[in-house]
Design a protein around this motif. Structure first.
Motif, PDB file in Angstrom:
ATOM      1  N   GLY A 105       0.811  -1.211   0.000  1.00  0.00           N
ATOM      2  CA  GLY A 105       0.000   0.000   0.000  1.00  0.00           C
ATOM      3  C   GLY A 105       0.845   1.261   0.000  1.00  0.00           C
ATOM      4  N   ARG A 106       0.516   2.192   0.896  1.00  0.00           N
ATOM      5  CA  ARG A 106       1.222   3.480   0.916  1.00  0.00           C
ATOM      6  C   ARG A 106       2.629   3.373   1.504  1.00  0.00           C
ATOM      7  NH1 ARG A 106      -1.721   6.981   5.805  1.00  0.00           N
ATOM      8  NH2 ARG A 106      -0.990   5.682   7.529  1.00  0.00           N
ATOM      9  N   LYS A 107       2.981   2.223   2.103  1.00  0.00           N
ATOM     10  CA  LYS A 107       4.333   2.024   2.635  1.00  0.00           C
ATOM     11  C   LYS A 107       5.248   1.331   1.622  1.00  0.00           C
ATOM     12  CE  LYS A 107       4.914   1.021   7.029  1.00  0.00           C
ATOM     13  NZ  LYS A 107       4.815   0.328   8.336  1.00  0.00           N
ATOM     14  N   ALA A 108       4.782   1.221   0.386  1.00  0.00           N
ATOM     15  CA  ALA A 108       5.605   0.647  -0.681  1.00  0.00           C
ATOM     16  C   ALA A 108       6.615   1.690  -1.168  1.00  0.00           C
ATOM     17  CB  ALA A 108       4.714   0.191  -1.831  1.00  0.00           C
ATOM     18  N   SER A 109       7.427   1.267  -2.158  1.00  0.00           N
ATOM     19  CA  SER A 109       8.407   2.164  -2.788  1.00  0.00           C
ATOM     20  C   SER A 109       9.336   2.790  -1.753  1.00  0.00           C
ATOM     21  CB  SER A 109       7.687   3.269  -3.588  1.00  0.00           C
ATOM     22  OG  SER A 109       8.613   4.032  -4.337  1.00  0.00           O
ATOM     23  N   SER A 110       9.849   1.948  -0.850  1.00  0.00           N
ATOM     24  CA  SER A 110      10.726   2.424   0.217  1.00  0.00           C
ATOM     25  C   SER A 110      12.139   1.879   0.049  1.00  0.00           C
ATOM     26  CB  SER A 110      10.188   1.976   1.586  1.00  0.00           C
ATOM     27  OG  SER A 110       8.920   2.551   1.833  1.00  0.00           O
ATOM     28  N   GLN A 111      13.085   2.572   0.638  1.00  0.00           N
ATOM     29  CA  GLN A 111      14.452   2.073   0.696  1.00  0.00           C
ATOM     30  C   GLN A 111      14.501   0.838   1.594  1.00  0.00           C
ATOM     31  OE1 GLN A 111      16.025   5.580   2.516  1.00  0.00           O
ATOM     32  NE2 GLN A 111      16.854   6.399   0.596  1.00  0.00           N
ATOM     33  N   THR A 112      15.538   0.020   1.416  1.00  0.00           N
ATOM     34  CA  THR A 112      15.766  -1.063   2.360  1.00  0.00           C
ATOM     35  C   THR A 112      16.107  -0.460   3.728  1.00  0.00           C
ATOM     36  OG1 THR A 112      18.111  -1.154   1.778  1.00  0.00           O
ATOM     37  CG2 THR A 112      16.609  -2.602   0.565  1.00  0.00           C
ATOM     38  N   PRO A 113      15.890  -1.211   4.808  1.00  0.00           N
ATOM     39  CA  PRO A 113      16.152  -0.646   6.142  1.00  0.00           C
ATOM     40  C   PRO A 113      17.578  -0.143   6.317  1.00  0.00           C
ATOM     41  CG  PRO A 113      14.880  -2.665   6.329  1.00  0.00           C
ATOM     42  CD  PRO A 113      15.280  -2.544   4.888  1.00  0.00           C
ATOM     43  N   TRP A 114      18.556  -0.885   5.751  1.00  0.00           N
ATOM     44  CA  TRP A 114      19.948  -0.462   5.940  1.00  0.00           C
ATOM     45  C   TRP A 114      20.325   0.738   5.078  1.00  0.00           C
ATOM     46  CZ3 TRP A 114      18.625  -5.633   4.933  1.00  0.00           C
ATOM     47  CH2 TRP A 114      18.625  -6.017   3.582  1.00  0.00           C
ATOM     48  N   ASP A 115      19.399   1.153   4.182  1.00  0.00           N
ATOM     49  CA  ASP A 115      19.604   2.393   3.432  1.00  0.00           C
ATOM     50  C   ASP A 115      18.732   3.525   3.951  1.00  0.00           C
ATOM     51  OD1 ASP A 115      21.560   1.460   1.645  1.00  0.00           O
ATOM     52  OD2 ASP A 115      20.042   0.517   0.377  1.00  0.00           O
ATOM     53  N   GLY A 116      18.064   3.299   5.073  1.00  0.00           N
ATOM     54  CA  GLY A 116      17.277   4.352   5.707  1.00  0.00           C
ATOM     55  C   GLY A 116      15.788   4.109   5.748  1.00  0.00           C
ATOM     56  N   GLY A 117      15.269   3.285   4.832  1.00  0.00           N
ATOM     57  CA  GLY A 117      13.863   2.912   4.872  1.00  0.00           C
ATOM     58  C   GLY A 117      12.882   3.994   4.463  1.00  0.00           C
ATOM     59  N   GLN A 118      13.357   5.078   3.863  1.00  0.00           N
ATOM     60  CA  GLN A 118      12.457   6.178   3.523  1.00  0.00           C
ATOM     61  C   GLN A 118      11.787   5.966   2.160  1.00  0.00           C
ATOM     62  OE1 GLN A 118      11.858   8.648   5.918  1.00  0.00           O
ATOM     63  NE2 GLN A 118      13.020   7.077   7.015  1.00  0.00           N
ATOM     64  N   LEU A 119      10.697   6.688   1.945  1.00  0.00           N
ATOM     65  CA  LEU A 119       9.961   6.611   0.684  1.00  0.00           C
ATOM     66  C   LEU A 119      10.857   7.045  -0.479  1.00  0.00           C
ATOM     67  CD1 LEU A 119       7.081   6.198  -0.588  1.00  0.00           C
ATOM     68  CD2 LEU A 119       6.816   8.674  -0.371  1.00  0.00           C
ATOM     69  N   ILE A 120      10.832   6.272  -1.567  1.00  0.00           N
ATOM     70  CA  ILE A 120      11.582   6.606  -2.779  1.00  0.00           C
ATOM     71  C   ILE A 120      10.619   7.262  -3.768  1.00  0.00           C
ATOM     72  CG2 ILE A 120      13.044   5.746  -4.629  1.00  0.00           C
ATOM     73  CD1 ILE A 120      13.524   3.236  -2.936  1.00  0.00           C
ATOM     74  N   ALA A 121      10.914   8.470  -4.147  1.00  0.00           N
ATOM     75  CA  ALA A 121      10.066   9.166  -5.107  1.00  0.00           C
ATOM     76  C   ALA A 121      10.209   8.537  -6.487  1.00  0.00           C
ATOM     77  CB  ALA A 121      10.455  10.636  -5.167  1.00  0.00           C
ATOM     78  N   PRO A 122       9.174   8.641  -7.330  1.00  0.00           N
ATOM     79  CA  PRO A 122       9.255   8.057  -8.683  1.00  0.00           C
ATOM     80  C   PRO A 122      10.450   8.557  -9.482  1.00  0.00           C
ATOM     81  CG  PRO A 122       6.990   8.587  -8.156  1.00  0.00           C
ATOM     82  CD  PRO A 122       7.821   9.136  -7.030  1.00  0.00           C
ATOM     83  N   GLU A 123      10.797   9.824  -9.318  1.00  0.00           N
ATOM     84  CA  GLU A 123      11.923  10.366 -10.082  1.00  0.00           C
ATOM     85  C   GLU A 123      13.270   9.829  -9.620  1.00  0.00           C
ATOM     86  OE1 GLU A 123      10.631  13.649  -7.114  1.00  0.00           O
ATOM     87  OE2 GLU A 123       9.707  12.087  -8.369  1.00  0.00           O
ATOM     88  N   HIS A 124      13.273   9.119  -8.469  1.00  0.00           N
ATOM     89  CA  HIS A 124      14.507   8.528  -7.957  1.00  0.00           C
ATOM     90  C   HIS A 124      14.471   6.994  -7.998  1.00  0.00           C
ATOM     91  CE1 HIS A 124      14.794  12.560  -5.762  1.00  0.00           C
ATOM     92  NE2 HIS A 124      15.750  12.549  -6.684  1.00  0.00           N
ATOM     93  N   GLY A 125      13.592   6.461  -8.835  1.00  0.00           N
ATOM     94  CA  GLY A 125      13.536   5.015  -9.008  1.00  0.00           C
ATOM     95  C   GLY A 125      12.401   4.327  -8.268  1.00  0.00           C
ATOM     96  N   GLY A 126      11.558   5.086  -7.606  1.00  0.00           N
ATOM     97  CA  GLY A 126      10.405   4.511  -6.913  1.00  0.00           C
ATOM     98  C   GLY A 126       9.173   4.504  -7.807  1.00  0.00           C
ATOM     99  N   TRP A 127       8.010   4.439  -7.213  1.00  0.00           N
ATOM    100  CA  TRP A 127       6.764   4.413  -7.972  1.00  0.00           C
ATOM    101  C   TRP A 127       5.648   5.037  -7.140  1.00  0.00           C
ATOM    102  CZ3 TRP A 127       9.448   0.054  -6.342  1.00  0.00           C
ATOM    103  CH2 TRP A 127       8.905  -0.660  -5.270  1.00  0.00           C
ATOM    104  N   GLU A 128       4.563   5.367  -7.790  1.00  0.00           N
ATOM    105  CA  GLU A 128       3.412   5.927  -7.078  1.00  0.00           C
ATOM    106  C   GLU A 128       2.746   4.822  -6.271  1.00  0.00           C
ATOM    107  OE1 GLU A 128      -0.109   9.048  -8.042  1.00  0.00           O
ATOM    108  OE2 GLU A 128      -0.035   7.300  -9.361  1.00  0.00           O
ATOM    109  N   THR A 129       2.510   5.100  -5.005  1.00  0.00           N
ATOM    110  CA  THR A 129       1.888   4.117  -4.133  1.00  0.00           C
ATOM    111  C   THR A 129       0.369   4.280  -4.131  1.00  0.00           C
ATOM    112  OG1 THR A 129       2.083   5.518  -2.167  1.00  0.00           O
ATOM    113  CG2 THR A 129       3.944   4.060  -2.682  1.00  0.00           C
ATOM    114  N   VAL A 130      -0.315   3.247  -3.642  1.00  0.00           N
ATOM    115  CA  VAL A 130      -1.779   3.270  -3.569  1.00  0.00           C
ATOM    116  C   VAL A 130      -2.220   2.946  -2.150  1.00  0.00           C
ATOM    117  CG1 VAL A 130      -2.072   2.641  -5.996  1.00  0.00           C
ATOM    118  CG2 VAL A 130      -1.945   0.843  -4.269  1.00  0.00           C
ATOM    119  N   ALA A 131      -3.429   3.370  -1.820  1.00  0.00           N
ATOM    120  CA  ALA A 131      -3.945   3.196  -0.458  1.00  0.00           C
ATOM    121  C   ALA A 131      -5.460   3.385  -0.477  1.00  0.00           C
ATOM    122  CB  ALA A 131      -3.291   4.214   0.476  1.00  0.00           C
ATOM    123  N   PRO A 132      -6.104   3.145   0.646  1.00  0.00           N
ATOM    124  CA  PRO A 132      -7.543   3.411   0.699  1.00  0.00           C
ATOM    125  C   PRO A 132      -7.873   4.873   0.433  1.00  0.00           C
ATOM    126  CG  PRO A 132      -6.841   2.124   2.600  1.00  0.00           C
ATOM    127  CD  PRO A 132      -5.608   2.563   1.903  1.00  0.00           C
TER     128      PRO A 132
END
Length: 370
Positions: A105-132
């Motif tokens: 859901g909305r906690k997708a597209s995140s860094q691995t824990p050892w890289d900080g675990g923060q949300l990765i924006a689409p422009e940095h290789g992440g993707w748009e997340t979905v949620a209720p």
């Protein structure tokens, strides 16, 4: 006789003991495909003597991954990669294996824990997340896309398709992930679900989509195939999801033929206040167990054999999950059996490792040699 080392049934499946290895993300997949790391990791755990091994959160579609390095089960390639690992493990272990099917859901597209675990924006290789709802998890994160009817139908079918792949692979049990702030939990919690349609608002509406997913998966599989649920029993935030709502949800699942409930907590809000003490989630399992006949798995800083034995023997839960503790000590079940005077399965290649004062630890083993 040790209660922890007595058999327990999950539907048609009987486990030799009540030690469960919960799903633990490894963030080591490539494009959703398991790698040799999973062979080493899961192979070791499959030799531990536990009653059941649950494969880590496995995404049902690519945007449902927590991180780009998550395991998936959405394609022929991801199915083949998992099948290769399972085939190797089953040459040497008869331990039943489950898989946890998940959507982040909305906690997708995140860094691995050892890289900080923060949300990765689409422009940095992440993707748009979905949620209720279009409500961000963190104050400084972009809001997810609120799912429409087509999105809900797509994700429900993705769970079904992944379940069918798991069944085809010969996996013994499926666990649906409705905990830790991921998509199904996001529907349950009023903190993340702000919808004004039939999937939001009151408790019945917030439970609707998770229950629809469960029903769809159950209907796609043989009648006696065990399907259980991982649940966060509390958000640990005022006004959030709590154990009373969890108990109502558990009763609904039981009526639908749920094989077990795996009781955890937290994950939906960074505002959570969790008291990290030994067994801090066991009370939730005990509370829910009083209102259902489903087998209940308790987790949460359960580290000692005597502690696990007490939880089962006193009826607080039917099984205990040993997660990080078994990463630290991959032979935790051996050591628990030794402490409690029980026997445990071990590969014959290791039979000679029994301490001299524990010659019955691995049952009726006969060791020769010259």
């Amino acid at each position: 006789m040790s209660a922890l080392f007595t058999p327990v049934s999950l539907g048609k499946l009987t486990l030799k003991n009540r030690i469960i290895i919960p799903p633990m993300c490894q963030y080591s997949a490539v494009d959703g495909k398991m790698t040799d790391w999973h062979l080493i990791h899961l192979g070791a755990l499959a030799l531990s003597g536990a009653g059941l091994l649950i494969i880590e959160a496995t995404a049902v579609e690519p945007i449902g991954r927590i991180s780009p390095a998550d395991v998936g089960l959405w394609s022929d390639d991801t199915e083949a990669a998992m099948g290769k690992i399972l085939s190797a493990i089953r040459q040497y272990s008869t331990m039943p294996i489950a898989v946890q099917l998940a959507h982040a859901g909305r906690k997708a597209s995140s860094q691995t824990p050892w890289d900080g675990g923060q949300l990765i924006a689409p422009e940095h290789g992440g993707w748009e997340t979905v949620a209720p709802s279009a409500v961000a998890h963190g104050a400084h994160e972009a809001p997810p896309l609120a799912l429409d009817a087509a999105g809900l139908a797509r994700i429900k079918q993705a769970f079904v398709d992944a379940a069918l792949r798991a069944h085809r692979l010969g996996i013994d049990v499926i666990e649906l992930h409705a905990a830790h702030g991921y998509l199904l939990h996001e529907f349950l919690s009023p903190l993340s679900n702000k919808r004004e349609d039939d999937y939001g608002g009151n408790l019945a509406h917030r439970m609707r989509f998770p229950l629809e997913v469960f029903d769809a998966v159950k209907a796609a599989l043989p009648d006696d195939y065990p399907v259980g649920v991982r649940l966060s029993a509390s958000d640990w935030v005022e006004g959030g999801w709590d154990v009373e709502q969890s108990t109502v949800f558990a009763k609904e699942l039981e009526q639908r033929g749920c094989a077990f409930l795996h009781v955890s907590s937290g994950g939906v809000s960074p505002l959570q206040q969790i008291p990290l003490v030994p067994g801090y989630q066991v009370g939730f399992a005990e509370h829910i167990k009083q209102s259902t006949t489903m087998p209940i798995i308790a987790v949460g800083l359960i580290t000692e054999a005597e502690q696990a034995e007490h939880i089962v023997a006193s009826g607080q839960a039917d099984m205990v999950g040993i997660a990080r503790g078994i990463l630290y000590d991959p032979h935790w079940p051996w050591h628990a059996a030794a402490a409690l005077g029980a026997t445990v399965d071990a590969p014959k290649q290791y039979w000679r490792s029994q301490p001299r004062d524990q010659k019955a630890l691995f049952g009726e083993t006969k060791i020769g040699g010259r």
